[in-house]
Write an enzyme that holds these catalytic residues in place. Structure first.
Site, PDB file in Angstrom:
ATOM      1  N   ALA A 233       0.807  -1.215   0.000  1.00 38.00           N
ATOM      2  CA  ALA A 233       0.000   0.000   0.000  1.00 38.00           C
ATOM      3  C   ALA A 233       0.841   1.267   0.000  1.00 38.00           C
ATOM      4  CB  ALA A 233      -0.941   0.010   1.205  1.00 38.00           C
TER       5      ALA A 233
ATOM      6  N   ASN B  37      13.779   0.775   9.277  1.00 41.15           N
ATOM      7  CA  ASN B  37      13.601  -0.201   8.208  1.00 41.15           C
ATOM      8  C   ASN B  37      14.257  -1.542   8.512  1.00 41.15           C
ATOM      9  OD1 ASN B  37      12.133   1.664   6.851  1.00 41.15           O
ATOM     10  ND2 ASN B  37      13.619   2.047   5.230  1.00 41.15           N
TER      11      ASN B  37
ATOM     12  N   SER C  10      13.662  -2.560   0.191  1.00 43.04           N
ATOM     13  CA  SER C  10      13.727  -1.706   1.387  1.00 43.04           C
ATOM     14  C   SER C  10      15.151  -1.225   1.644  1.00 43.04           C
ATOM     15  CB  SER C  10      13.229  -2.467   2.611  1.00 43.04           C
ATOM     16  OG  SER C  10      11.940  -2.996   2.396  1.00 43.04           O
TER      17      SER C  10
ATOM     18  N   ASP D  73      19.464   1.772 -10.333  1.00 42.81           N
ATOM     19  CA  ASP D  73      20.734   2.368 -10.745  1.00 42.81           C
ATOM     20  C   ASP D  73      21.012   2.100 -12.223  1.00 42.81           C
ATOM     21  OD1 ASP D  73      21.125   3.150  -8.065  1.00 42.81           O
ATOM     22  OD2 ASP D  73      21.992   1.191  -7.600  1.00 42.81           O
TER      23      ASP D  73
ATOM     24  N   HIS E 223      24.066  -0.141  -3.447  1.00 42.43           N
ATOM     25  CA  HIS E 223      22.898   0.654  -3.846  1.00 42.43           C
ATOM     26  C   HIS E 223      22.771   1.887  -2.958  1.00 42.43           C
ATOM     27  CE1 HIS E 223      19.071   1.570  -5.636  1.00 42.43           C
ATOM     28  NE2 HIS E 223      18.400   1.391  -4.510  1.00 42.43           N
TER      29      HIS E 223
END
Length: 335
Positions: free
Chosen positions: A26, A111, A135, A167, A194
């Site tokens: 969501a 996270n 994430s 990327d 990343h």
């Protein structure tokens, strides 16, 4: 030299039946990602999970006329278990977005806990599934998932992927703007991690290796920190969501193509990788071939320039710290 980039996410018409679960469906990434996965013809069962709002997203997406069923789940009535049970691929974009002035590492504490708990559930309910981690910070959340699954005896290094495809997308787009070319024809291998300086685009392996130094430096910096453009442009209302959803859908589509046994499915991904393992860098993004068991083959980085060698050296030192941070988090918070 190996710098091919797969563009096969939605290319096959072969009949395949797979259950895909999106955890964090969501959210800003989760909603467009769910729509894109609904359009993938290999997905016949799409399970959407979030703490709130997933049933509404599922109802909305379910009206798209493709050959798949969609169900939305919340935490009530063992919704996470239902979403994960029988899943072949799990995509995890769950977490809080970046805000202006916030780096990916600033997101860590919140996270990290979210990803750890979702990984634990995946280990319980779909231990054979391929896990695609979006994430942030990916450099640390992927090791968190690995350690969490390992404690459950459910870690398969060939089926855990950090999604670094954004990327790749940015590199193709940004280099086309500098060279005035078609971005759909630009293929740029991006290795490392990343986040910021761990992102290393291998421009020397493209047809644009002769760029003037000032343009090359600016291009590399923009690829490394392109996410900041979006955070700034959204004025604190979020980070890259639509482009990240496209990147996640492309990578998950390639994973599905590999599971289906298609040939030459190649993507770059942040995985447990032998390329620098002897130097203490357990996870690193390079091109990999995907297959029925996940990673089928790890490819070498290929020939690099002196500048890229320096960038890779910097990336390795930063990644060591990011990986250690993820491992330590699991050790310190294990129940």
């Amino acid at each position: 030299m190996f710098n091919r980039v797969a563009r096969r996410a939605f290319s096959s018409t072969a009949a395949s039946n797979y259950k895909v679960a999106v955890l964090g469906a969501a959210g800003g990434i989760g909603q467009p990602l769910s729509l894109l996965m609904k359009l993938n013809n290999k997905v016949t069962d799409l399970a959407l999970y979030d703490l709130r709002g997933a049933p509404g997203v599922a109802a909305d997406v379910s009206h798209v006329p493709t050959n798949s069923t969609v169900k939305g789940y919340g935490p009530e009535e063992e919704g996470l278990k239902q979403a994960l049970s029988g899943a072949d691929v799990v995509i995890i974009p769950a977490g809080v977005p970046r805000k202006p002035g916030m780096s990916r590492d600033d997101l860590f504490n919140t996270n990290a806990s979210i990803v750890r708990d979702l990984a634990s559930a995946a280990g319980d309910y779909c231990p054979k599934a391929a896990l695609c981690i979006i994430s942030n910070p990916v450099n640390s959340t992927v090791p968190i998932v690995a350690e969490t699954l390992a404690k459950k005896g459910a870690y398969d290094p060939k089926k855990l992927f950090g999604v670094t495809t954004l990327d790749i997308l940015r590199a193709s787009r940004f280099i086309s703007e500098v060279a005035n070319t078609n971005p759909t024809q630009e293929k740029v291998s991006v290795v490392g991690g990343h986040s910021g300086v761990t992102i290393v685009p291998l421009i020397s392996q493209t047809t644009h290796k002769g760029l003037p130094k000032d343009k090359l430096d600016a291009l590399i910096n923009r690829i490394q920190f392109g996410g900041d453009e979006v955070v700034k442009a959204k004025n604190g209302a979020g980070s890259a969501t639509l482009s990240m959803a496209q990147a996640g859908a492309r990578f998950a589509g390639s994973v599905l193509n590999g599971l289906a046994g298609e040939a030459d499915v190649v993507e770059n991904s942040y995985v447990e990788n032998p390329v620098f393992a002897k130097e203490g860098v357990k996870f690193f993004s390079t091109p990999i071939t995907l297959g029925p068991e996940g990673v089928k083959e790890y490819h070498a980085i290929g020939e690099t320039s002196d500048l890229e060698d320096q960038l890779i050296a910097t990336a390795k030192e930063t990644l060591k710290k990011n990986i250690e941070k993820g491992v330590n988090f699991v050790e310190q918070t294990s129940k």
